[in-house]
Design an enzyme around this catalytic site. Structure first.
Site, mmCIF file in Angstrom:
data_model
loop_
_atom_site.group_PDB
_atom_site.id
_atom_site.type_symbol
_atom_site.label_atom_id
_atom_site.label_comp_id
_atom_site.label_asym_id
_atom_site.label_seq_id
_atom_site.Cartn_x
_atom_site.Cartn_y
_atom_site.Cartn_z
ATOM 1 N N PHE A 31 37.380 42.334 34.069
ATOM 2 C CA PHE A 31 38.309 42.854 33.062
ATOM 3 C C PHE A 31 37.851 44.205 32.538
ATOM 4 C CE2 PHE A 31 36.423 42.568 28.778
ATOM 5 C CZ PHE A 31 35.268 41.833 29.027
ATOM 6 N N ILE A 148 28.739 44.402 36.045
ATOM 7 C CA ILE A 148 30.023 43.756 36.366
ATOM 8 C C ILE A 148 30.613 43.227 35.064
ATOM 9 C CG2 ILE A 148 31.163 41.911 37.651
ATOM 10 C CD1 ILE A 148 28.716 41.907 39.550
ATOM 11 N N LYS A 149 31.783 43.734 34.685
ATOM 12 C CA LYS A 149 32.454 43.208 33.482
ATOM 13 C C LYS A 149 33.243 41.984 33.902
ATOM 14 C CE LYS A 149 34.535 45.409 29.991
ATOM 15 N NZ LYS A 149 33.787 45.017 28.789
ATOM 16 N N SER A 150 32.527 40.868 34.058
ATOM 17 C CA SER A 150 33.179 39.663 34.573
ATOM 18 C C SER A 150 33.837 38.906 33.436
ATOM 19 C CB SER A 150 32.159 38.768 35.279
ATOM 20 O OG SER A 150 31.590 37.856 34.366
#
Ligand code: PMP
Length: 288
Positions: A31, A148-150
């Site tokens: 996101f 990582i913008k998980s």
């Protein structure tokens, strides 16, 4: 609130997601949080680049590619019809079978939420935030790369919960080696004797777009700027500490674990950078 989901823009309460979406089941997806300032999307290309890099890192194909996502984002932000907004853009793994295996998910889902966001009370934005040092540690990059913008934000959620239960505003997260990483959803800056420092991504920090903007503004203003490892001591020893993030923007820190940072209530550099950042947002936006 306006939401783009499954091909249509709807009001918030009408936006529904199937229980079979692996974003919901496993936090499987990426996101971005993006701001619209004065009718222009702030550093849109950089947000899209980070989204694409995160998606590549988890082997997720963005339906329609970045041009497709950008079209959706623009349409939803235009439908929201306000000059200032917060955009939450998600790409989930999509619907699949129960079971963690992502290969059963063949159609990743894009969701674009446009609304307003307020992370901290307005008074605190001026007086400064109270931080605690979280008992949790930021996962190592070999467990889950912080770049990582998980959709899996449990580490941040639990750190924030810990801070709120302790009566504080925000939690400082260290990595396994005890180096400062970041807070639950913002990067950390420490200012002392004309030098501004922030931890590197290798210590567990997200490569924040606000962080990057502040590094650029500060060096243009002639400050010494360094990306280097920090410990808790550096915060206690600082003239000023502040946090940066899309939601947070630039917000001063008043205390860490009950100890005042710098001179209480005085943070001229943070105020100066906040003003400069407002100007910076005016010339780094992509008009809707
Ligand atoms: N760290 C984390 C964990 C975040 O979620 C965020 C917010 N996206 C940030 C830092 C700040 O990044 P940015 O300035 O790009 O919003």
């Amino acid at each position: 609130m306006k939401v783009w989901i499954d091909g249509a823009i709807v009001d918030g309460p009408d936006a529904k997601i199937p229980v079979t979406d692996h974003g919901l089941l496993y936090g499987d997806g990426v996101f971005e949080g993006i701001r619209v300032y004065g009718g222009a999307v702030f550093r849109l290309a950089d947000h899209l680049r980070r989204l694409a890099a995160g998606a590549r890192a988890i082997g997720l194909e963005i339906p329609g590619g970045l041009p497709g996502v950008e079209k959706i984002l623009r349409a939803t932000a235009i439908a929201y019809a306000a000059p200032d907004a917060y955009i939450r853009l998600l790409v989930t793994r999509g619907d699949g079978e129960l079971g963690v295996d992502p290969t059963s998910c063949t159609n990743p889902r894009i969701v674009c939420i446009v609304d307003e966001v307020r992370l901290y009370p307005e008074a605190k934005r001026k007086s400064g935030l109270d931080l605690i040092t979280s008992s949790l540690r930021k996962p190592n990059a070999d467990a889950l790369d912080p770049r990582i913008k998980s959709l899996n934000y449990l580490n941040s959620v639990l750190a924030k919960r810990e801070a709120r239960l302790a009566g504080a505003d925000e939690a400082l997260l260290q990595n396994a080696a005890g180096r400062v990483a970041e807070t639950s959803v913002a990067n950390v800056f420490v200012y002392r004797h004309g030098i501004l420092r922030t931890p590197p991504a290798t210590d567990g920090a997200l490569e924040g777009i606000t962080r990057d903007s502040v590094l650029e503004i500060a060096s243009e203003e002639g400050l010494g700027v360094r990306v280097e490892s920090l410990g808790r001591f550096d915060l206690f020893d600082a003239d000023e500490v502040f946090l940066t993030g899309t939601g947070a923007r630039i917000v001063p820190v008043a205390t860490l674990d009950g100890q005042p940072i710098g001179e209480p209530g005085v943070h001229p550099l943070t105020d100066r950078l906040s003003l400069a950042f407002t100007d910076y947002t005016r010339c780094h936006g992509s008009p809707l």
